[in-house]
Design a protein around this motif. Structure first.
Motif, PDB file in Angstrom:
ATOM      1  N   ALA A  35       1.120  -1.636 -27.313  1.00  0.00           N
ATOM      2  CA  ALA A  35      -0.315  -1.454 -27.092  1.00  0.00           C
ATOM      3  C   ALA A  35      -1.114  -2.597 -27.714  1.00  0.00           C
ATOM      4  O   ALA A  35      -2.051  -3.124 -27.091  1.00  0.00           O
ATOM      5  CB  ALA A  35      -0.770  -0.119 -27.658  1.00  0.00           C
ATOM      6  N   TYR A  36      -0.748  -3.006 -28.915  1.00  0.00           N
ATOM      7  CA  TYR A  36      -1.446  -4.120 -29.555  1.00  0.00           C
ATOM      8  C   TYR A  36      -1.160  -5.431 -28.833  1.00  0.00           C
ATOM      9  O   TYR A  36      -2.043  -6.292 -28.730  1.00  0.00           O
ATOM     10  CB  TYR A  36      -1.064  -4.227 -31.032  1.00  0.00           C
ATOM     11  CG  TYR A  36      -1.939  -3.391 -31.926  1.00  0.00           C
ATOM     12  CD1 TYR A  36      -3.108  -3.907 -32.461  1.00  0.00           C
ATOM     13  CD2 TYR A  36      -1.613  -2.086 -32.243  1.00  0.00           C
ATOM     14  CE1 TYR A  36      -3.923  -3.150 -33.278  1.00  0.00           C
ATOM     15  CE2 TYR A  36      -2.411  -1.315 -33.062  1.00  0.00           C
ATOM     16  CZ  TYR A  36      -3.566  -1.853 -33.577  1.00  0.00           C
ATOM     17  OH  TYR A  36      -4.370  -1.099 -34.381  1.00  0.00           O
ATOM     18  N   LEU A  37       0.060  -5.622 -28.334  1.00  0.00           N
ATOM     19  CA  LEU A  37       0.374  -6.834 -27.566  1.00  0.00           C
ATOM     20  C   LEU A  37      -0.506  -6.932 -26.325  1.00  0.00           C
ATOM     21  O   LEU A  37      -1.073  -7.989 -26.032  1.00  0.00           O
ATOM     22  CB  LEU A  37       1.839  -6.825 -27.130  1.00  0.00           C
ATOM     23  CG  LEU A  37       2.864  -7.444 -28.042  1.00  0.00           C
ATOM     24  CD1 LEU A  37       4.253  -7.281 -27.438  1.00  0.00           C
ATOM     25  CD2 LEU A  37       2.579  -8.892 -28.319  1.00  0.00           C
ATOM     26  N   ILE A  38      -0.618  -5.826 -25.602  1.00  0.00           N
ATOM     27  CA  ILE A  38      -1.438  -5.819 -24.388  1.00  0.00           C
ATOM     28  C   ILE A  38      -2.912  -6.008 -24.739  1.00  0.00           C
ATOM     29  O   ILE A  38      -3.632  -6.748 -24.067  1.00  0.00           O
ATOM     30  CB  ILE A  38      -1.197  -4.526 -23.587  1.00  0.00           C
ATOM     31  CG1 ILE A  38       0.237  -4.519 -23.051  1.00  0.00           C
ATOM     32  CG2 ILE A  38      -2.201  -4.379 -22.457  1.00  0.00           C
ATOM     33  CD1 ILE A  38       0.671  -3.211 -22.463  1.00  0.00           C
ATOM     34  N   GLY A  39      -3.354  -5.362 -25.807  1.00  0.00           N
ATOM     35  CA  GLY A  39      -4.745  -5.529 -26.244  1.00  0.00           C
ATOM     36  C   GLY A  39      -5.061  -6.960 -26.636  1.00  0.00           C
ATOM     37  O   GLY A  39      -6.131  -7.483 -26.302  1.00  0.00           O
ATOM     38  N   ALA A  40      -4.126  -7.619 -27.332  1.00  0.00           N
ATOM     39  CA  ALA A  40      -4.333  -9.015 -27.722  1.00  0.00           C
ATOM     40  C   ALA A  40      -4.392  -9.917 -26.491  1.00  0.00           C
ATOM     41  O   ALA A  40      -5.179 -10.868 -26.438  1.00  0.00           O
ATOM     42  CB  ALA A  40      -3.223  -9.475 -28.664  1.00  0.00           C
ATOM     43  N   PHE A  41      -3.581  -9.603 -25.492  1.00  0.00           N
ATOM     44  CA  PHE A  41      -3.591 -10.394 -24.263  1.00  0.00           C
ATOM     45  C   PHE A  41      -4.904 -10.211 -23.498  1.00  0.00           C
ATOM     46  O   PHE A  41      -5.435 -11.155 -22.923  1.00  0.00           O
ATOM     47  CB  PHE A  41      -2.399 -10.015 -23.381  1.00  0.00           C
ATOM     48  CG  PHE A  41      -2.429 -10.656 -22.036  1.00  0.00           C
ATOM     49  CD1 PHE A  41      -2.306 -12.027 -21.899  1.00  0.00           C
ATOM     50  CD2 PHE A  41      -2.598  -9.894 -20.896  1.00  0.00           C
ATOM     51  CE1 PHE A  41      -2.346 -12.628 -20.647  1.00  0.00           C
ATOM     52  CE2 PHE A  41      -2.639 -10.473 -19.644  1.00  0.00           C
ATOM     53  CZ  PHE A  41      -2.507 -11.848 -19.519  1.00  0.00           C
ATOM     54  N   LEU A  42      -5.448  -9.018 -23.496  1.00  0.00           N
ATOM     55  CA  LEU A  42      -6.654  -8.725 -22.706  1.00  0.00           C
ATOM     56  C   LEU A  42      -7.969  -8.980 -23.450  1.00  0.00           C
ATOM     57  O   LEU A  42      -9.034  -8.972 -22.824  1.00  0.00           O
ATOM     58  CB  LEU A  42      -6.615  -7.272 -22.229  1.00  0.00           C
ATOM     59  CG  LEU A  42      -5.503  -6.939 -21.235  1.00  0.00           C
ATOM     60  CD1 LEU A  42      -5.526  -5.460 -20.901  1.00  0.00           C
ATOM     61  CD2 LEU A  42      -5.629  -7.779 -19.987  1.00  0.00           C
ATOM     62  N   ALA A  43      -7.921  -9.201 -24.753  1.00  0.00           N
ATOM     63  CA  ALA A  43      -9.156  -9.357 -25.535  1.00  0.00           C
ATOM     64  C   ALA A  43      -9.977 -10.565 -25.095  1.00  0.00           C
ATOM     65  O   ALA A  43     -11.195 -10.463 -24.916  1.00  0.00           O
ATOM     66  CB  ALA A  43      -8.829  -9.458 -27.029  1.00  0.00           C
ATOM     67  N   VAL A  44      -9.342 -11.704 -24.914  1.00  0.00           N
ATOM     68  CA  VAL A  44     -10.088 -12.918 -24.570  1.00  0.00           C
ATOM     69  C   VAL A  44     -10.636 -12.862 -23.137  1.00  0.00           C
ATOM     70  O   VAL A  44     -11.817 -13.164 -22.928  1.00  0.00           O
ATOM     71  CB  VAL A  44      -9.218 -14.174 -24.810  1.00  0.00           C
ATOM     72  CG1 VAL A  44      -9.919 -15.425 -24.325  1.00  0.00           C
ATOM     73  CG2 VAL A  44      -8.888 -14.296 -26.283  1.00  0.00           C
TER      74      VAL A  44
END
Length: 83
Positions: A35-44
């Motif tokens: 979940a954090y990996l996907i969130g980090a990818f989508l944040a920018v």
């Protein structure tokens, strides 16, 4: 600059998935790590999209907030992995 950071986040997502598929496991759980990996990818990209919809000076603030969110997500990823 946002495109470069997005590519780096994509590389991190790929490396994380490869390490998970190779048998490595994070200390605090695989689901939260993914979940954090996907969130980090989508944040920018999310911050960039919101910035484009807000054409005033607040658009720049949105990008800066996205950068802070990404930094926090990266620290949490490091903590979740257990290093």
């Amino acid at each position: 600059a946002m495109a470069v950071v997005s590519l780096l986040a994509l590389a991190q997502l790929v490396v994380g998935i490869v390490r998970l598929s190779g048998g490595a496991r994070p200390d605090q759980g695989m689901t939260i790590f993914i979940a954090y990996l996907i969130g980090a990818f989508l944040a920018v990209p999310a911050a960039g999209f919101l910035s484009l919809t807000e054409r005033t000076r607040w658009g720049s603030v949105t990008v800066a907030a996205g950068a802070v969110v990404l930094a926090v997500l990266e620290v949490r990823l490091y903590d979740i992995w257990g290093n």
